[in-house]
Design an enzyme around this catalytic site. Structure first.
Site, PDB file in Angstrom:
ATOM      1  N   SER A  13       5.788   3.593   7.680  1.00  0.00           N
ATOM      2  CA  SER A  13       4.743   2.593   7.923  1.00  0.00           C
ATOM      3  C   SER A  13       5.359   1.301   8.464  1.00  0.00           C
ATOM      4  CB  SER A  13       3.950   2.386   6.628  1.00  0.00           C
ATOM      5  OG  SER A  13       2.751   1.697   6.894  1.00  0.00           O
ATOM      6  N   ASP A  15      -4.273  10.425   8.050  1.00  0.00           N
ATOM      7  CA  ASP A  15      -3.740   9.142   7.580  1.00  0.00           C
ATOM      8  C   ASP A  15      -4.890   8.140   7.468  1.00  0.00           C
ATOM      9  OD1 ASP A  15      -2.516   6.500   7.533  1.00  0.00           O
ATOM     10  OD2 ASP A  15      -0.652   7.542   8.022  1.00  0.00           O
ATOM     11  N   HIS A  62      -1.124   9.010   4.180  1.00  0.00           N
ATOM     12  CA  HIS A  62      -0.103   7.959   4.333  1.00  0.00           C
ATOM     13  C   HIS A  62       0.847   7.894   3.130  1.00  0.00           C
ATOM     14  CE1 HIS A  62       1.003   4.513   6.851  1.00  0.00           C
ATOM     15  NE2 HIS A  62       1.170   3.781   5.775  1.00  0.00           N
TER      16      HIS A  62
END
Lengths: 275, 275
Positions: free
Chosen positions: A146, A221, A253
């Site tokens: 991320s 996600d 995620h």
């Protein structure tokens, strides 16, 4: 440098260390996994940069990376994601201030005094790692999740020749076009004309990366619209960049997604690190 | 039963669920990992009982079990370690009350109303698992860590025929002779003559276990003196119990130790579950 803890793990050692950081003007904590092979000779290293809200600890305990690092004889380094402490500025939002350093050097107040995560991860911490651990700094690779995927991709492209390979899990790929990016760049850098070239898509449209890239992002996600995956995919293709972008069906995620594909990522880096 | 979360993980699903427990008189949370194979037919199951202070979450995120469970096509169940909630009694100590159910049924006040972790894990939760998940309840195995190792060993021996194999990481093996055991049994059961037969060493000295046992304990376990490993080792040998007790050089009591040997434990159970 102070040792916070050391635990035997997959035949090697998982340690946590603290030191006074010149770059960040505060104490910083980081974690290092050394495989058993490091007892005999310096080993290659894979950096793991974490995402928003994380410390050095999340990936160390939840990413399931040590088993594969041990198998390949590779060290892991897990930096923190920002300066920390009661004297360090913060924000109520989870995505600004402590836990949200974004791997850039702030120039705006109140952030500028401490939020120098680019200098910390790119310059200060490598010196500490090289000086204190049996790690071969000629053989480095980098990955992240991320916000940490953003950090990994931008460092790999900006620090030419430093990393042999780069990968990322659900990376923020185009922060100048995302609420995960514009908000923080505006806070840390001010006016948009002061923003540094810390956007993986823009860097890919420039020189790209000299080694192979591996990216995994889940089709489910929950933050997919913030990642800019499509812009980076287009830039990779246009650049004829060596690499793979994999969209993994049904994954989100979370660290359950990261741990699922960690074996592939460590093996990918091992191939480059031992070439 | 309420779904708290479901994440795709190693091709399967890691879920967290909540339900109203009759045994514990409160809401209870548990986690289940289902491998991909469960989409087509019920799969064998390995229970993981956690240690002091843990919830359903610790092993789910830190033990690194899903990768091996997916490889062998086995489900995992992670129960909580006690009843919880503001109406549930607690104690300031980390080793009594919430987070410290010890896998027994309390009869003393104030614990008796909620602390029925034996009945919960041995009777109530299996019914919920069998009714709601694609799990073959004819093929069960059990493992656990520390207090959860105590739970796994005592359940495997007391519930004859239920589990095909039992393993444990740094289990409490002889609680009637340890501060990890006597304190809690006295609180939950009162006078020593009321204590139930929930001591793995005493059960091993009785009938032992009908299947194979695998135990790993670190030579550097910081709680080694509380575990009673030597008493259990002697009882296993005297009983001529099929099994292995492995003392792992340099390992401590942490999840880094657990994750290191998880591959072996899941493979050990898979052999029994698919026999």
């Amino acid at each position: 440098m102070e040792t916070i803890s050391e635990n035997k793990c997959f035949g090697g050692t998982q340690g946590v260390y603290k030191h006074s950081s010149d770059a960040c003007n505060c104490d910083m904590t980081f974690a290092v996994f050394l495989p058993e092979e490091a007892e005999f000779a310096p080993v290659p290293v894979l950096w793991f940069l974490s995402g928003l809200t994380c410390t050095h600890e999340n990936a160390m305990t939840k990413a399931g990376a040590q088993v594969w690092a041990a198998e390949h004889g590779i060290a892991l380094v897990f930096p923190d994601t920002s300066p920390r402490g009661k004297d360090v500025p913060d924000d109520e939002a989870y995505d600004l201030g402590q836990g949200a350093g974004f791997y850039i050097d702030a120039i705006e107040d109140p952030w500028a005094k401490h939020f120098k995560m680019w200098t910390y991860v790119a310059e200060e911490l490598p010196k500490i790692i090289g000086a204190n651990f049996a790690i071969n700094m000629e053989r480095q690779a980098i990955t992240g999740h991320s916000m940490g995927g953003h950090g990994a991709l931008t460092m790999a492209m900006a620090l030419e020749g430093r990393f042999r390979s780069v990968s990322a899990f659900a990376p923020i790929c185009n922060p100048t076009q995302s609420d995960w990016g514009r908000k923080q760049f505006a806070a840390y850098w001010g006016d948009e004309q002061s923003w540094g070239p810390h956007d993986a898509t823009l860097l890919m449209q420039g020189n790209g990366f000299s080694g192979p890239i591996l990216i995994d992002t889940g089709t489910d996600d929950q933050f997919g619209d913030l990642l800019g995956t499509e812009a980076f995919a287009a830039a990779m293709a246009a650049q004829r960049q060596e690499g793979q972008l994999r969209l993994q069906k049904g994954y989100d995620h979370s660290y359950f997604f990261i741990s699922t594909f960690m074996e592939d990522h460590v093996a990918f880096h091992a191939e480059a690190l031992y070439a």
